[in-house]
Design a protein around this motif. Structure first.
Motif, short mmCIF file in Angstrom:
data_model
loop_
_atom_site.label_atom_id
_atom_site.label_comp_id
_atom_site.label_asym_id
_atom_site.label_seq_id
_atom_site.Cartn_x
_atom_site.Cartn_y
_atom_site.Cartn_z
N GLU A 143 1.05 4.25 -2.75
CA GLU A 143 0.84 5.66 -2.38
C GLU A 143 1.98 6.55 -2.88
OE1 GLU A 143 -1.46 7.57 0.04
OE2 GLU A 143 -2.53 6.19 -1.26
N GLU A 165 -6.53 1.04 3.76
CA GLU A 165 -6.99 2.20 2.98
C GLU A 165 -6.78 3.52 3.70
OE1 GLU A 165 -10.95 0.99 1.90
OE2 GLU A 165 -10.18 -0.38 0.35
N SER A 166 -6.60 3.45 5.02
CA SER A 166 -6.39 4.70 5.78
C SER A 166 -4.94 5.21 5.65
CB SER A 166 -6.71 4.47 7.27
OG SER A 166 -5.68 3.68 7.88
N LYS A 187 -8.73 -4.33 5.83
CA LYS A 187 -8.80 -3.62 4.55
C LYS A 187 -8.97 -2.11 4.80
CE LYS A 187 -11.15 -4.15 0.10
NZ LYS A 187 -12.33 -3.30 -0.09
N ARG A 195 0.84 -1.21 0.00
CA ARG A 195 0.00 0.00 0.00
C ARG A 195 0.88 1.27 0.00
NH1 ARG A 195 -5.12 2.75 -0.35
NH2 ARG A 195 -4.78 4.65 0.81
#
Ligand SMILES: Cc1cc2nc3c(=O)[nH]c(=O)nc-3n(C[C@H](O)[C@H](O)[C@H](O)COP(=O)(O)O)c2cc1C
Length: 188
Positions: free
Chosen positions: A26, A184-185, A180, A22
């Protein structure tokens, strides 16, 4: 902005691995640059021992250490990703710090002065825990109590500031949906 990711988890099916993926997404989406070291995949030798000290006395640095030091030097922002093991880092990461943040590179110290050498860099430390946050609070084990060795005693001492700690609690106990949502945070 150039990030360096220092990743310390042995299992590609872990939540830490998903955090790492992730974070790379980003960074790429933001258009930033990054370098990456996976300490287990590299089989990084974490034992600071005589060959390191002998090399330092000769004014040299061993090749694996030199490679990591070059990455640290080039980075504006260090991103650490690891699970909390016995309320500290996995030994492989502790050993990476022991060997890479050496006297003369991360700081300079003689009889009179201690000078941090990594000023101007910042850090974010992503950690995962098995314990729920409320259990830590009940036992007087708040985040700051066990992260100070890393935030102040290590990164702060060599001039890396500010350091943000991002904790993910109770990872083995929460649902896939909750995991999940946590992923996503994550923003860089
Ligand atoms: C050797 C070892 C020591 C651990 N020590 C702690 C600890 O001190 N505190 C804690 O909350 N969880 C502890 N755990 C649980 C892990 O932190 C947790 O399972 C992990 O962060 C979950 O993320 P992962 O699925 O990516 O491994 C420990 C796990 C292992 C294997």
């Amino acid at each position: 902005m150039k990030h360096m990711i220092i990743y310390a988890h042995p299992n590609p099916k872990s939540f830490n691995y998903a955090i790492k993926e992730r974070i790379i997404d980003e960074i790429v989406n933001k258009g930033d640059e990054y370098s990456f070291i996976s300490l287990y995949d590299e089989k990084f030798n974490p034992v600071l021992a005589s060959p390191d000290f002998e090399a330092l006395h000769r004014g040299e640095v061993l090749p694996d250490v030199a490679k990591s030091q070059a990455m640290v030097k080039e980075a504006d922002h260090l991103i650490f990703i690891y699970p909390i093991w016995w309320f500290g880092q996995p030994a492989i990461l502790k050993g990476w710090i022991d060997r890479v943040f050496s006297n003369g590179f991360a700081y300079y110290e003689d009889e009179k002065v201690f000078t941090p050498h990594l000023t101007g860099k910042s850090a974010t430390v992503f950690i995962t825990l098995g314990t729920a946050e409320q259990v830590l609070v009940q036992n007087d084990m708040e985040l700051d109590n066990f992260m100070r060795d890393m935030t102040l005693g290590t990164l702060g001492l060599v001039g890396i500031y500010p350091t943000k700690v991002v904790p993910f609690y109770a990872i083995p106990k929460i649902s896939d949906e909750e995991r999940k949502a946590l992923l996503e945070s994550i923003v860089i």
